[in-house]
Design a protein around this motif. Structure first.
Motif, mmCIF file in Angstrom:
data_model
loop_
_atom_site.group_PDB
_atom_site.id
_atom_site.type_symbol
_atom_site.label_atom_id
_atom_site.label_comp_id
_atom_site.label_asym_id
_atom_site.label_seq_id
_atom_site.Cartn_x
_atom_site.Cartn_y
_atom_site.Cartn_z
ATOM 1 N N MET A 168 -6.221 -42.229 31.048
ATOM 2 C CA MET A 168 -5.515 -43.492 31.005
ATOM 3 C C MET A 168 -4.149 -43.248 30.377
ATOM 4 N N LYS A 169 -3.147 -43.944 30.906
ATOM 5 C CA LYS A 169 -1.802 -43.783 30.365
ATOM 6 C C LYS A 169 -0.972 -45.025 30.639
ATOM 7 N N GLY A 170 0.244 -45.005 30.115
ATOM 8 C CA GLY A 170 1.190 -46.076 30.376
ATOM 9 C C GLY A 170 0.797 -47.400 29.744
ATOM 10 N N ASP A 171 1.174 -48.478 30.431
ATOM 11 C CA ASP A 171 0.956 -49.829 29.899
ATOM 12 C C ASP A 171 -0.519 -50.156 29.724
ATOM 13 N N LYS A 172 -1.362 -49.655 30.609
ATOM 14 C CA LYS A 172 -2.802 -49.919 30.502
ATOM 15 C C LYS A 172 -3.362 -49.333 29.202
ATOM 16 N N LYS A 173 -2.970 -48.112 28.897
ATOM 17 C CA LYS A 173 -3.404 -47.471 27.650
ATOM 18 C C LYS A 173 -2.851 -48.211 26.445
ATOM 19 N N LYS A 174 -1.576 -48.552 26.508
ATOM 20 C CA LYS A 174 -0.927 -49.264 25.407
ATOM 21 C C LYS A 174 -1.628 -50.590 25.120
ATOM 22 N N GLN A 175 -1.950 -51.328 26.163
ATOM 23 C CA GLN A 175 -2.623 -52.616 26.008
ATOM 24 C C GLN A 175 -4.019 -52.440 25.413
ATOM 25 N N LEU A 176 -4.744 -51.438 25.869
ATOM 26 C CA LEU A 176 -6.073 -51.178 25.330
ATOM 27 C C LEU A 176 -6.007 -50.868 23.835
ATOM 28 N N LEU A 177 -5.074 -50.018 23.441
ATOM 29 C CA LEU A 177 -4.934 -49.669 22.032
ATOM 30 C C LEU A 177 -4.498 -50.870 21.186
ATOM 31 N N GLN A 178 -3.639 -51.696 21.717
ATOM 32 C CA GLN A 178 -3.164 -52.853 20.963
ATOM 33 C C GLN A 178 -4.250 -53.912 20.790
ATOM 34 N N ASN A 179 -5.216 -53.963 21.692
ATOM 35 C CA ASN A 179 -6.262 -54.981 21.633
ATOM 36 C C ASN A 179 -7.517 -54.523 20.898
ATOM 37 N N ALA A 180 -7.594 -53.256 20.558
ATOM 38 C CA ALA A 180 -8.792 -52.719 19.912
ATOM 39 C C ALA A 180 -8.695 -52.820 18.392
ATOM 40 N N SER A 181 -9.849 -52.833 17.744
ATOM 41 C CA SER A 181 -9.918 -52.811 16.282
ATOM 42 C C SER A 181 -10.495 -51.495 15.775
ATOM 43 N N ILE A 182 -11.287 -50.848 16.629
ATOM 44 C CA ILE A 182 -11.979 -49.618 16.249
ATOM 45 C C ILE A 182 -11.709 -48.555 17.309
ATOM 46 N N PHE A 183 -11.455 -47.345 16.842
ATOM 47 C CA PHE A 183 -11.286 -46.196 17.722
ATOM 48 C C PHE A 183 -12.377 -45.199 17.376
ATOM 49 N N CYS A 184 -13.174 -44.832 18.352
ATOM 50 C CA CYS A 184 -14.312 -43.937 18.128
ATOM 51 C C CYS A 184 -14.151 -42.678 18.972
ATOM 52 N N LEU A 185 -14.084 -41.530 18.313
ATOM 53 C CA LEU A 185 -13.963 -40.242 18.993
ATOM 54 C C LEU A 185 -14.879 -39.226 18.299
ATOM 55 N N PRO A 186 -16.168 -39.255 18.636
ATOM 56 C CA PRO A 186 -17.095 -38.286 18.030
ATOM 57 C C PRO A 186 -17.022 -36.955 18.783
ATOM 58 N N THR A 187 -16.083 -36.113 18.409
ATOM 59 C CA THR A 187 -15.828 -34.891 19.158
ATOM 60 C C THR A 187 -16.383 -33.640 18.487
ATOM 61 N N TRP A 188 -16.808 -32.731 19.316
ATOM 62 C CA TRP A 188 -17.224 -31.404 18.891
ATOM 63 C C TRP A 188 -16.571 -30.373 19.808
ATOM 64 N N TYR A 189 -15.526 -30.790 20.495
ATOM 65 C CA TYR A 189 -14.824 -29.941 21.450
ATOM 66 C C TYR A 189 -14.365 -28.674 20.729
ATOM 67 N N PRO A 190 -14.752 -27.499 21.230
ATOM 68 C CA PRO A 190 -14.502 -26.249 20.496
ATOM 69 C C PRO A 190 -13.038 -25.974 20.145
ATOM 70 N N VAL A 191 -12.102 -26.381 20.987
ATOM 71 C CA VAL A 191 -10.702 -26.098 20.694
ATOM 72 C C VAL A 191 -9.933 -27.353 20.299
ATOM 73 N N GLU A 192 -10.655 -28.339 19.788
ATOM 74 C CA GLU A 192 -10.015 -29.565 19.293
ATOM 75 C C GLU A 192 -9.117 -29.202 18.127
ATOM 76 N N GLY A 193 -7.997 -29.847 18.047
ATOM 77 C CA GLY A 193 -7.094 -29.626 16.918
ATOM 78 C C GLY A 193 -6.896 -30.926 16.191
#
Length: 118
Positions: free
Chosen positions: A1-26
């Motif tokens: 997701m990118k652009g205005d759609k992503k921006k709108q989603l982030l602006q309307n959310a209260s919680i961001f959940c990213l339970p990651t175990w991706y080996p090369v996550e930084g």
């Protein structure tokens, strides 16, 4: 997701959940975007994530063995007041630590040290 759609989603959310175990996550850019939008962060104690979510920046970090049921329970217990406080704190934390200017300034400082010798 990118652009205005992503921006709108982030602006309307209260919680961001990213339970990651991706080996090369930084340092997940998506997490910094969520902070800039004042979201409460839920993630894992992985890679550089504990460097982002500190006592200054609100969220909760889980060990790798956390299950989705526990995460859901914890999310539903977050009060509106706690989310509002976290929102203000995370937005302020982002602007203190993670803007483009801050990023460039850190590199400038590093290059100056390297130019002048350690």
């Amino acid at each position: 997701m990118k652009g205005d759609k992503k921006k709108q989603l982030l602006q309307n959310a209260s919680i961001f959940c990213l339970p990651t175990w991706y080996p090369v996550e930084g340092q997940p850019i998506s997490m910094l975007e969520a902070m800039a939008n004042g979201e409460y962060i839920i993630s894992t104690k992985h890679a550089a994530i504990p460097d982002i979510i500190t006592s200054e920046c609100n969220g909760i970090l889980y060990d790798h063995d956390v299950d989705a049921v526990q995460m859901h329970k914890d999310m539903t217990r977050l009060s509106d007041a706690k989310l509002e406080k976290a929102s203000n704190s995370n937005r302020a934390c982002f602007f203190r630590r993670y803007t483009e200017t801050k990023y460039v300034d850190k590199f400038d400082s590093l290059f100056t040290v390297l130019e002048n010798g350690l």
